[in-house]
Scaffold this motif. Sequence first.
Motif, PDB file in Angstrom:
ATOM      1  N   HIS A  34       0.832  -1.206   0.000  1.00 24.96           N
ATOM      2  CA  HIS A  34       0.000   0.000   0.000  1.00 24.96           C
ATOM      3  C   HIS A  34       0.866   1.254   0.000  1.00 24.96           C
ATOM      4  CE1 HIS A  34      -3.875  -2.008   0.586  1.00 24.96           C
ATOM      5  NE2 HIS A  34      -3.267  -2.804   1.442  1.00 24.96           N
ATOM      6  N   ARG A  86      -1.370   1.922  14.196  1.00 24.41           N
ATOM      7  CA  ARG A  86      -1.574   0.708  13.404  1.00 24.41           C
ATOM      8  C   ARG A  86      -2.937   0.769  12.726  1.00 24.41           C
ATOM      9  NH1 ARG A  86      -3.181  -4.751  16.324  1.00 24.41           N
ATOM     10  NH2 ARG A  86      -4.991  -3.413  16.534  1.00 24.41           N
ATOM     11  N   SER A  87      -2.998   0.273  11.480  1.00 26.08           N
ATOM     12  CA  SER A  87      -4.293   0.214  10.802  1.00 26.08           C
ATOM     13  C   SER A  87      -5.187  -0.802  11.508  1.00 26.08           C
ATOM     14  CB  SER A  87      -4.097  -0.177   9.330  1.00 26.08           C
ATOM     15  OG  SER A  87      -3.494  -1.458   9.234  1.00 26.08           O
ATOM     16  N   HIS A  88      -6.495  -0.648  11.342  1.00 32.17           N
ATOM     17  CA  HIS A  88      -7.437  -1.504  12.056  1.00 32.17           C
ATOM     18  C   HIS A  88      -7.378  -2.954  11.585  1.00 32.17           C
ATOM     19  CE1 HIS A  88      -8.936   2.596  12.723  1.00 32.17           C
ATOM     20  NE2 HIS A  88      -9.407   2.125  13.864  1.00 32.17           N
ATOM     21  N   ASP A  89      -6.950  -3.162  10.321  1.00 30.75           N
ATOM     22  CA  ASP A  89      -6.823  -4.547   9.848  1.00 30.75           C
ATOM     23  C   ASP A  89      -5.484  -5.174  10.237  1.00 30.75           C
ATOM     24  OD1 ASP A  89      -4.935  -3.445   8.171  1.00 30.75           O
ATOM     25  OD2 ASP A  89      -6.021  -3.846   6.314  1.00 30.75           O
ATOM     26  N   PHE A 144      -5.508   6.251  11.327  1.00 26.63           N
ATOM     27  CA  PHE A 144      -6.282   5.672  10.233  1.00 26.63           C
ATOM     28  C   PHE A 144      -7.769   5.829  10.519  1.00 26.63           C
ATOM     29  CE2 PHE A 144      -2.266   3.374   9.828  1.00 26.63           C
ATOM     30  CZ  PHE A 144      -2.093   3.319   8.453  1.00 26.63           C
ATOM     31  N   HIS A 202     -11.710   4.645  10.496  1.00 25.78           N
ATOM     32  CA  HIS A 202     -12.224   3.382  11.038  1.00 25.78           C
ATOM     33  C   HIS A 202     -12.192   2.251  10.015  1.00 25.78           C
ATOM     34  CE1 HIS A 202     -16.226   3.160   9.037  1.00 25.78           C
ATOM     35  NE2 HIS A 202     -16.017   4.462   8.881  1.00 25.78           N
ATOM     36  N   ASP A 203     -12.286   2.590   8.709  1.00 24.25           N
ATOM     37  CA  ASP A 203     -12.267   1.549   7.668  1.00 24.25           C
ATOM     38  C   ASP A 203     -10.914   1.455   6.955  1.00 24.25           C
ATOM     39  OD1 ASP A 203     -12.301   3.928   6.310  1.00 24.25           O
ATOM     40  OD2 ASP A 203     -14.079   3.495   5.095  1.00 24.25           O
ATOM     41  N   ASP A 204      -9.906   2.144   7.471  1.00 28.43           N
ATOM     42  CA  ASP A 204      -8.547   2.132   6.921  1.00 28.43           C
ATOM     43  C   ASP A 204      -8.456   2.685   5.502  1.00 28.43           C
ATOM     44  OD1 ASP A 204      -7.494   1.015   9.236  1.00 28.43           O
ATOM     45  OD2 ASP A 204      -7.730  -1.042   8.520  1.00 28.43           O
ATOM     46  N   SER A 205      -9.488   3.390   5.038  1.00 34.67           N
ATOM     47  CA  SER A 205      -9.467   3.931   3.677  1.00 34.67           C
ATOM     48  C   SER A 205      -8.592   5.172   3.574  1.00 34.67           C
ATOM     49  CB  SER A 205     -10.893   4.268   3.219  1.00 34.67           C
ATOM     50  OG  SER A 205     -11.471   5.250   4.073  1.00 34.67           O
ATOM     51  N   LEU A 231      -5.774   8.028   5.844  1.00 32.77           N
ATOM     52  CA  LEU A 231      -4.921   8.344   6.982  1.00 32.77           C
ATOM     53  C   LEU A 231      -4.961   9.853   7.193  1.00 32.77           C
ATOM     54  CD1 LEU A 231      -2.610   7.196   8.979  1.00 32.77           C
ATOM     55  CD2 LEU A 231      -1.037   8.181   7.306  1.00 32.77           C
ATOM     56  N   VAL A 285      -5.295   5.762   1.312  1.00 34.61           N
ATOM     57  CA  VAL A 285      -4.488   4.547   1.402  1.00 34.61           C
ATOM     58  C   VAL A 285      -4.802   3.698   0.177  1.00 34.61           C
ATOM     59  CG1 VAL A 285      -3.897   2.531   2.783  1.00 34.61           C
ATOM     60  CG2 VAL A 285      -4.575   4.658   3.917  1.00 34.61           C
TER      61      VAL A 285
END
Length: 817
Positions: free
Chosen positions: A221, A749-752, A794, A796-799, A801, A816
């Motif tokens: 990414h 850190r990203s949520h995933d 990030f 909430h959906d990491d889309s 930053l 992202v």
Amino acid sequence: MSERVASCGSLYDSTNLLLQYCNNDDTVSASSNMDMEDRVSHLEQKLQLQEDEIQLLKSALADALRRLCYCEEQNLATQSGGVKASGRRSVATAVVTPPTKVRQLLQALPSRPLSNGYVQQKRLLSSPSSPKKEVLQSIKRKSMSTERLTLLRKEMGVESRSRTTSSSSSSGGKSKSKECTLNAEDGYVRMFLRGRPVTMYIPDQQRESYSLDQNVALPDHKLKLQWVYGYRGRDCRSNLYLLPTGEIVYFNASVVVLYNTEEQQQRHYLGHNDDVKCLSVHPDMVTIATGQVAGNSKDGKPLAPHVRVWDSVSLNTLHVIGMGAFDRAVTCVAFSKSNGGSFLCAVDDANDHILSVWNWQKEKQLAEVKCSNDSVLAAVFHPMDANLIVTCGKSHINFWSMEGNTLTKKQGLFEKHEKPKYVLCVAFAENGDAITGDSSGNIYVWAKGGNRISQQVSGAHEGGIFSICVLKDGTMVSGGGKDRKVVLWGHDYRKQAEMEVGEMLGPVRALAEGKPGQLFIGTTKNAIIRAAFPDTLVPIVQGHTDELWGLDIHPSMEQFVTCSQDRLVHLWDTNSHQPLWSKTIEDPGRSAGFHPSGGVVAVGTMTGRWLVLDTDTRDLVSMHTDGNEIISNVRYSPDGNFLAISSHDNFVYIYAVGENGRKYTRVGKCTGHSSFVTHLDWSVNSQYLVTNSGDYEILFWEAPSGKHVTNMDVVRNVEWATFTCTLSFNTFGIWPDGADGTDINAVCRSHDGSLLASADDFGKVNLFLFPCSQSRAPSHDYGGHSSHVTNVAFLHDDSHLISTGGKDTSILQWVVA
């Protein structure tokens, strides 16, 4: 006997030299204004020097003892008659045992001669008290050789070599402060920041497979800058223009923004590497020039101030002007108008504020002159004469004529008119007259080609006039500071209409003509307003105006909250890029955190006070005070039942949360840090906390009691809900080579669980793979901020930053991809 005397005399010389060496002053001393980290570093250096000195003393003493031993041997040999005068050198073969004590001392000392430890240099020093006194200048101490240091380290590490492995790929030949070591037996990694060890324990599931030599790839990414929130109006002028494409052009931090207000799209010119301070649009309305300040790169190298000329359609850089010619910053820049825009003038921030003229297409300087010892606020070419430049600033307006490579000045004469403290802005009427606005609120008209006032409008504004814009129909608008008014003037300089900008948006800083009947207004509170007479004022860009640290993401919606030292709290929508609401609080803001329900948000301040706001109504729900220092973190537990408040008073306060975030009762206090708390994370089960501090400690706590957990086996395998601690096993790879512990301000850190973003002191946002548990892991690095980046998060959906800048007060939104 004469030989013995000579030998003793030589011994005296060596002893005298040794005494002089011992009395030699230590020239390295701690400066009184060093901070703690510098003192620690200094003490480490001093300790190394002292080790070297001890080694030299041992060598000197060994040499002295050998001379004594030699004297004793000579004495014994003479008494026994075993040595003749002609065969002195054969004494080395004589089997003579020196005194036991001397032998024991010799065995304990180095075998190298004294001359290997230092170099003697004699020099004649002249001084008033002793004109030609012969002294020993100095003893140049050699630092321990690399080989000897390596040998000592090997000897010190013999016992633990079987269980401790050094990272050969990253530490070979480097100082201890840059090493990273693995203790496989006890299951921890140790890194060093400013020479201080930081120990991080490895989770059991990774202990067997973990190695310091694993290769780490770059993340698949990447980030792409999508939106810049805010505008730099607080300390810059004439930096807002409308382009034929329908975009307004302005700047914030090191980014020049081209914003299409109708299509709600931004494009960005990213050629600068530090703060942009000035902007000018070429008469062709496509080419743009922007000037920047001096700065420093990540490796400490200076970045020279310069002007970049670029294409606003392709965003390609066409020319770089004046690299190395400007001092401190380029504060004013302007294209000529009447000769096709082939000239460019610039003023830098040197003490003399140098005015220079350039053929920008050839990147050649045509002329330069000292402009003024006082501040220069504007420099523009006359629209009808490419050889006439007008500058204004503190207590002056100057008219410069260029002939060849010479600039000649004519000072503007105020004569009977009130001389202002500052001439703040200058524009030109259709007939070529210059029009100025000043700090006294007066508008003066200077006849074309002259340096005298031909007309005045006294008291046009209450307070300073920061901007004047002549419209295409020949009328004029002026923008006031203190009165925040925008006034429309007719051809005869009579007032036709006025409107007032709200206090929340601030005084007027810049004016630009939009579509017919439309204006764009830039304000000192970093907002841009779309306006139309008589009273239409619609904010289209808003931002903070002071250092910005507080950031948190809504747990389920595309929203985020920011708070700054400007006492403003904004709840932002990431789609409209506008604040859903703004609230002014009593104290400067520092930190923010959403409740897991998203119904309330906690805000920490610089004074020890923290408050809770309703996210729908922005009403104050609760207010508390813990200590009187900075609240660095406010973070709710994942189950929403507790709130942890970390402070610069070294404590973490734990509150029980009731009534869905509307009731708070203190139930615990974490005591044990020896420095201010910087970062904080909750465990997934809301039973543990981990914290970092200003002296690089990593401590663990039970919640809600606040009991310090000292058994690492208890917390080694805890699953953490977030990773915002910059010091942990899963994040230590973010630290660059030679970092001092303050170079990284934030991490997220990203949520995933696949990415890790960090914010550093060099204006960069960095993207790593997660976990990031290899020393100096590779990353994608992104510029845009011009100051230290203070926070990253990030969505909430990491889309996306979000990153925040400190002194540049900017908020950047990244896709992202």
